[in-house]
Design a protein around this motif. Structure first.
Motif, PDB file in Angstrom:
ATOM      1  N   SER A  73      42.694  51.728  45.148  1.00 19.44           N
ATOM      2  CA  SER A  73      42.577  50.502  45.079  1.00 19.44           C
ATOM      3  C   SER A  73      43.304  49.449  45.314  1.00 19.44           C
ATOM      4  O   SER A  73      42.759  48.416  45.472  1.00 19.44           O
ATOM      5  CB  SER A  73      42.991  50.108  43.059  1.00 19.44           C
ATOM      6  OG  SER A  73      44.541  50.435  43.266  1.00 19.44           O
ATOM      7  N   ASP A 119      43.088  43.738  46.752  1.00 20.62           N
ATOM      8  CA  ASP A 119      43.628  44.152  45.826  1.00 20.62           C
ATOM      9  C   ASP A 119      42.551  44.611  44.439  1.00 20.62           C
ATOM     10  O   ASP A 119      42.393  43.154  44.814  1.00 20.62           O
ATOM     11  CB  ASP A 119      44.972  44.146  45.310  1.00 20.62           C
ATOM     12  CG  ASP A 119      45.803  45.044  44.385  1.00 20.62           C
ATOM     13  OD1 ASP A 119      44.866  45.502  43.797  1.00 20.62           O
ATOM     14  OD2 ASP A 119      47.010  45.155  44.575  1.00 20.62           O
ATOM     15  N   LEU A 120      41.928  45.994  44.317  1.00 22.98           N
ATOM     16  CA  LEU A 120      40.567  45.760  43.363  1.00 22.98           C
ATOM     17  C   LEU A 120      41.337  45.721  42.308  1.00 22.98           C
ATOM     18  O   LEU A 120      40.812  45.071  41.515  1.00 22.98           O
ATOM     19  CB  LEU A 120      39.932  47.078  43.705  1.00 22.98           C
ATOM     20  CG  LEU A 120      39.465  46.914  45.411  1.00 22.98           C
ATOM     21  CD1 LEU A 120      38.255  48.546  45.080  1.00 22.98           C
ATOM     22  CD2 LEU A 120      38.283  45.607  45.020  1.00 22.98           C
ATOM     23  N   GLU A 121      42.435  46.038  42.056  1.00 24.71           N
ATOM     24  CA  GLU A 121      43.015  45.533  40.443  1.00 24.71           C
ATOM     25  C   GLU A 121      43.544  44.648  40.539  1.00 24.71           C
ATOM     26  O   GLU A 121      43.834  43.991  39.511  1.00 24.71           O
ATOM     27  CB  GLU A 121      44.461  46.609  40.206  1.00 24.71           C
ATOM     28  CG  GLU A 121      44.373  47.523  40.244  1.00 24.71           C
ATOM     29  CD  GLU A 121      45.613  48.993  40.057  1.00 24.71           C
ATOM     30  OE1 GLU A 121      46.061  48.264  39.040  1.00 24.71           O
ATOM     31  OE2 GLU A 121      45.778  50.138  40.116  1.00 24.71           O
TER      32      GLU A 121
END
Length: 119
Positions: A106, A75-77
């Motif tokens: 994301s 999860d990039l967020e």
């Protein structure tokens, strides 16, 4: 490379833990209300994952509620990664969960089926 002890350890973790479903099938995601959960989603009580919460679990509708796959997510967020357990998921349900984790730019997920497991 297959490591049967990995799957046995996960089986033991599941056996020793109580499954809590806090997001039933069809419920809205708490931060993204337009996103609904395709299956029951919850966690193993008194466990911890990389986000500090319990180990995440997707629960399918197959009569045998055994572990048949995991999904590794990024999860990039949130800037984290996790392993999510799939219990008793049919082939169709596995695909729904995989799609759920790959629908956002994301969030990405990779399916790792349990060797020899057929939903």
């Amino acid at each position: 490379m297959e490591h049967p002890d990995f799957w046995s350890a996960l089986d033991e973790l599941i056996r020793r833990s109580r499954l809590i479903i806090d997001r039933p099938r069809g419920s809205a995601h708490p931060r993204f209300p337009a996103l609904t959960y395709p299956l029951d989603y919850g966690y193993l009580a008194q466990t911890s994952s990389t986000d500090g919460e319990g180990v995440d679990v997707w629960q399918g509708s197959a009569p045998a509620q055994s572990l048949n796959a995991i999904i590794c997510t990024v999860d990039l967020e949130k800037r984290d990664s996790e392993v999510k357990l799939l219990l008793g998921c049919t082939r169709e349900e596995i695909q729904l969960v995989l799609d759920f984790h790959n629908r956002s730019p994301s969030m990405k997920g990779l399916l790792v089926p349990r060797p020899g497991s057929t939903p």
